[in-house]
Write a protein that holds these residues in place. Structure first.
Motif, PDB file in Angstrom:
ATOM      1  N   PHE A 147       0.773  -1.042   0.035  1.00  0.00           N
ATOM      2  CA  PHE A 147      -0.103  -0.039   0.041  1.00  0.00           C
ATOM      3  C   PHE A 147       0.925   1.219   0.095  1.00  0.00           C
ATOM      4  O   PHE A 147       0.625   2.260  -0.836  1.00  0.00           O
ATOM      5  CB  PHE A 147      -0.897  -0.036   1.274  1.00  0.00           C
ATOM      6  N   ILE A 148       1.796   1.281   0.806  1.00  0.00           N
ATOM      7  CA  ILE A 148       2.710   2.343   1.094  1.00  0.00           C
ATOM      8  C   ILE A 148       3.511   2.676  -0.482  1.00  0.00           C
ATOM      9  O   ILE A 148       3.626   3.912  -0.939  1.00  0.00           O
ATOM     10  CB  ILE A 148       3.689   2.609   2.023  1.00  0.00           C
ATOM     11  N   HIS A 149       4.012   1.600  -1.080  1.00  0.00           N
ATOM     12  CA  HIS A 149       4.528   1.721  -2.274  1.00  0.00           C
ATOM     13  C   HIS A 149       3.563   2.515  -3.176  1.00  0.00           C
ATOM     14  O   HIS A 149       4.115   3.425  -4.099  1.00  0.00           O
ATOM     15  CB  HIS A 149       4.876   0.435  -3.152  1.00  0.00           C
ATOM     16  N   THR A 150       2.240   2.460  -3.300  1.00  0.00           N
ATOM     17  CA  THR A 150       1.520   3.138  -4.116  1.00  0.00           C
ATOM     18  C   THR A 150       1.338   4.416  -3.850  1.00  0.00           C
ATOM     19  O   THR A 150       0.826   5.333  -4.592  1.00  0.00           O
ATOM     20  CB  THR A 150      -0.003   2.367  -4.282  1.00  0.00           C
ATOM     21  N   GLN A 151       1.652   4.711  -2.560  1.00  0.00           N
ATOM     22  CA  GLN A 151       1.628   6.162  -2.208  1.00  0.00           C
ATOM     23  C   GLN A 151       2.815   7.100  -2.386  1.00  0.00           C
ATOM     24  O   GLN A 151       3.042   8.254  -2.484  1.00  0.00           O
ATOM     25  CB  GLN A 151       1.330   6.392  -0.663  1.00  0.00           C
ATOM     26  N   LYS A 152       4.026   6.426  -2.731  1.00  0.00           N
ATOM     27  CA  LYS A 152       5.341   7.001  -2.918  1.00  0.00           C
ATOM     28  C   LYS A 152       5.620   7.014  -4.457  1.00  0.00           C
ATOM     29  O   LYS A 152       4.578   6.795  -5.098  1.00  0.00           O
ATOM     30  CB  LYS A 152       6.352   6.255  -2.286  1.00  0.00           C
ATOM     31  N   ARG A 153       6.820   7.331  -4.745  1.00  0.00           N
ATOM     32  CA  ARG A 153       7.216   7.649  -6.106  1.00  0.00           C
ATOM     33  C   ARG A 153       7.357   6.364  -6.930  1.00  0.00           C
ATOM     34  O   ARG A 153       7.907   5.351  -6.648  1.00  0.00           O
ATOM     35  CB  ARG A 153       8.319   8.609  -6.301  1.00  0.00           C
ATOM     36  N   HIS A 154       6.670   6.645  -8.303  1.00  0.00           N
ATOM     37  CA  HIS A 154       6.791   5.242  -9.325  1.00  0.00           C
ATOM     38  C   HIS A 154       8.267   5.149  -9.451  1.00  0.00           C
ATOM     39  O   HIS A 154       9.047   6.207  -9.568  1.00  0.00           O
ATOM     40  CB  HIS A 154       6.134   5.567 -10.684  1.00  0.00           C
ATOM     41  N   PRO A 155       9.023   3.902  -9.459  1.00  0.00           N
ATOM     42  CA  PRO A 155      10.222   3.735  -9.616  1.00  0.00           C
ATOM     43  C   PRO A 155      11.008   4.363 -11.087  1.00  0.00           C
ATOM     44  O   PRO A 155      11.982   4.737 -11.103  1.00  0.00           O
ATOM     45  CB  PRO A 155      10.409   2.187  -9.864  1.00  0.00           C
ATOM     46  N   ARG A 156      10.094   4.443 -11.969  1.00  0.00           N
ATOM     47  CA  ARG A 156      10.553   4.712 -13.405  1.00  0.00           C
ATOM     48  C   ARG A 156      10.409   6.596 -13.475  1.00  0.00           C
ATOM     49  O   ARG A 156      11.323   7.033 -13.658  1.00  0.00           O
ATOM     50  CB  ARG A 156       9.995   4.329 -14.451  1.00  0.00           C
ATOM     51  N   THR A 157       9.262   6.842 -13.389  1.00  0.00           N
ATOM     52  CA  THR A 157       8.963   8.238 -13.415  1.00  0.00           C
ATOM     53  C   THR A 157       9.452   9.197 -12.514  1.00  0.00           C
ATOM     54  O   THR A 157       9.669  10.460 -12.484  1.00  0.00           O
ATOM     55  CB  THR A 157       7.522   8.465 -13.656  1.00  0.00           C
ATOM     56  N   ASN A 158       9.553   8.462 -11.201  1.00  0.00           N
ATOM     57  CA  ASN A 158       9.981   9.222  -9.948  1.00  0.00           C
ATOM     58  C   ASN A 158       8.870  10.307  -9.520  1.00  0.00           C
ATOM     59  O   ASN A 158       9.000  11.474  -8.825  1.00  0.00           O
ATOM     60  CB  ASN A 158      11.206  10.053  -9.976  1.00  0.00           C
ATOM     61  N   LEU A 159       7.504  10.003 -10.108  1.00  0.00           N
ATOM     62  CA  LEU A 159       6.297  10.752  -9.868  1.00  0.00           C
ATOM     63  C   LEU A 159       5.348   9.904  -9.176  1.00  0.00           C
ATOM     64  O   LEU A 159       5.397   8.641  -9.128  1.00  0.00           O
ATOM     65  CB  LEU A 159       5.798  11.165 -11.031  1.00  0.00           C
ATOM     66  N   ARG A 160       4.407  10.462  -8.227  1.00  0.00           N
ATOM     67  CA  ARG A 160       3.500   9.897  -7.680  1.00  0.00           C
ATOM     68  C   ARG A 160       2.386   9.244  -8.744  1.00  0.00           C
ATOM     69  O   ARG A 160       2.207  10.058  -9.718  1.00  0.00           O
ATOM     70  CB  ARG A 160       2.618  10.582  -6.377  1.00  0.00           C
TER      71      ARG A 160
END
Ligand code: NDP
Ligand code: HEM
Length: 493
Positions: A147-160
């Motif tokens: 769940f927390i991964h979905t709230q943090k930054r996308h690994p490639r775009t570095n955007l939420r």
């Protein structure tokens, strides 16, 4: 330059007086710098170590010290010494936070707010590490890191990623109760003084007769609820990213001390077998009609930290810090949190984090833990010859009068889904259909539509089915708000 004798003398960390803090030691007036200028090396080395890991969640926070005072007698439920007598005062620390943003995140972002309290009781520290919501997104701790991964930054775009958030929520429909609260007005309080706090989990109380009661903690703001819309918050963030710090620090500095009343809901131990909902499911509340709020006391925040880093950033709150008279419950999430926080503190702050002044209990501490990095306190058993236990050399000993009554458990050990008594739609339905006004519902739909911007359509379609199940009007409201947003977008193009 002569020294001003009224001011302390600057020294190295080893205490040697410093002759000049303006010029590095160089060969010739143009340099280079000499390797032997340890004063410069020490200064640079310390700077390199000024940052510690930020909290993996709840990194941005605001805190203050205060006092909790008992106003009603609840000793029939709990023998915790903090509740010992009406009028008893206990010093405390509160830290409020957002969940997802990093340390530099803007304060006025829509997010759940952390509501962490540390009570320095005379029988040890009691930490209640809650949120400004009575429920949570998931009810099994195996889901928490995902769940927390979905709230943090996308690994490639570095955007939420809106897609990640709604994809997860759409596949974990128990989260939609919390999502509804997050997207409602209460998801964006004007500042931390305008929100309620909740222990959220079911904990337990036990009394001197060894009786156990299930308990939920509620903290009602005495400042009233005040919220911003997304548009108002965006305007504020344009001016300041530190609005909560300014508000909380400023109010306390001006002597406008914020207050919260503490209430509990109490459930007799055996009622847990009878309630139509699982009382240990963190995605559910106990309706007030079934278990009314019982007043316990009030806390006031009345002292700002002298040093933010030492007293707020280094504060370590943990559900594992509990005291006599207060216990856990079978809540699976709570069980996992008992492990996770102290583990995080040992990583973030170091082995002896509990000896940092802000975390140190204000009552005697005796244990036999030894040595370790940065052990600056020596031995805490009270006798140099008693560095093991049992011993006959006067060291600290156990006290069976602190024994907690046994916890009744039943069932088989296996990887089991949560016991489902009511469906996951009933309680968000009550909030949507009964509690919220028409205006609040309209803002809820708009906030959800805004949060869905940029999410993949298949993901949105899947989650909308769940909103329809909560209430057909809920799903329809979100679709209408999305259509309105799309129309505005097209008009602007
Ligand atoms: P009640 O009608 O007795 O109480 C409604 C509760 O909802 C009050 O605590 C109120 O807080 C709170 N509330 C009002 N607006 C919002 C919002 N936008 N987001 C979150 N909470 C809000 O209700 P029940 O106890 O029968 O519960 C009905 C529903 O209310 C629940 O399904 C749950 O969704 C929600 N709720 C229930 C709580 C509980 O512990 N029972 C706690 C909070 C929410 P206030 O009094 O401060 O205005
Ligand atoms: C902070 C883990 C669920 C409230 C943290 C931290 C961790 C963590 C590791 C950082 C601690 C630190 O570095 O000091 C977890 C896990 C959970 C969980 C594993 C579920 C299994 C929850 C829930 C709540 C909550 C349900 C609220 C009811 C908080 C708060 C903080 C925090 C308020 C910040 C504390 C502070 O101000 O220092 N969590 N968490 N967490 N968590 Fe959780």
């Amino acid at each position: 330059m002569t020294q001003d004798r009224s001011r302390p003398r600057l020294t190295t960390t080893a205490g040697a007086p410093i002759a000049s803090n303006q010029h590095s030691e160089t060969a010739g007036d143009r340099g280079p710098v000499l390797m032997q200028d340890y004063q410069l090396l020490e200064k640079l080395a310390h700077q390199n170590r000024e940052r510690i890991p930020e909290r993996v969640v709840h990194a941005k926070g605001w805190g203050a010290f205060g006092t909790f005072t008992v106003t009603q007698d609840i000793t029939r439920y709990s023998c915790a010494s903090i509740f010992g007598q009406v009028g008893k005062a206990t010093p405390m620390l509160a830290r409020f936070s957002t969940v997802a943003g990093e340390m530099g995140a803007a304060d006025h972002e829509r997010d759940v707010r952390g509501f962490a309290l540390k009570f320095y009781t005379d029988e040890g520290n009691w930490d209640l590490v809650g949120n400004n919501t009575p429920v949570f997104f998931v009810r099994d701790p195996l889901k928490f890191p995902d769940f927390i991964h979905t709230q943090k930054r996308h690994p490639r775009t570095n955007l939420r990623s809106a897609t990640a958030m709604w994809d997860f929520w759409g596949q974990v429909p128990e989260s939609l109760h919390q999502v509804t609260i997050l997207m409602s007005d209460r998801g964006l309080p004007q500042d931390p003084t305008f929100m309620d706090g909740f222990g959220s989990h079911t904990y337990s109380f036990w009394n001197t007769d060894g009786e156990r009661f299930w308990v939920k903690f509620h903290f009602k703001t005495q400042q009233g609820h005040r919220h911003y819309t997304n548009a108002q918050a965006a305007e504020i963030i344009g001016h300041t990213r530190e609005g909560y710090q300014e508000a909380l620090f400023g109010k306390i500095d001006r002597g406008e001390f914020p207050r919260w009343k503490m209430f509990v809901q109490i459930m007799p131990e055996l009622d847990a077998e009878k309630t139509p909902y699982d009382p240990f499911d963190l995605t559910k509340v106990w309706p007030h009609g079934d278990y009314p709020l019982i007043e316990v006391g009030e806390f006031e925040l009345n002292r700002n930290a002298d040093n933010y880093f030492a007293q707020i950033e280094q504060a370590a709150f943990s559900p594992s810090n509990k005291v006599r008279g207060i216990g856990y419950s079978p809540d699976k999430m709570l069980q996992a949190r008992v492990f996770s926080y102290a583990d995080a503190h040992r990583y973030r702050l170091g082995t002896h984090y509990e000896h940092l002044p802000v975390n140190a209990p204000k009552c005697p501490v005796h244990h036999y833990h030894k040595d370790g990095q940065m052990n600056f306190y020596g031995q805490v058993t009270g006798s140099t010859d008693a560095y093991y236990e049992p011993n006959s050399r006067g060291g600290a000993v156990e006290d069976p009068s602190f024994t907690e009554p046994p916890l009744r458990l039943a069932g088989v050990a296996a990887r089991q889904p949560h016991r489902q008594l009511i469906d996951d739609y009933e309680q968000p339905r009550a909030l949507h259909d009964r509690v919220l006004s028409d205006e609040e519902r309209a803002r809820l739909y708009r906030n959800i539509a805004a949060a869905m911007e940029g999410a993949d359509e298949d993901v949105v379609d899947r989650v909308l089915v769940h909103f329809d199940r909560i209430s057909p009007a809920y799903g329809a409201g979100i679709r209408a708000a999305r259509a309105e947003k799309a129309a505005h977008r097209h008009a602007a193009e």
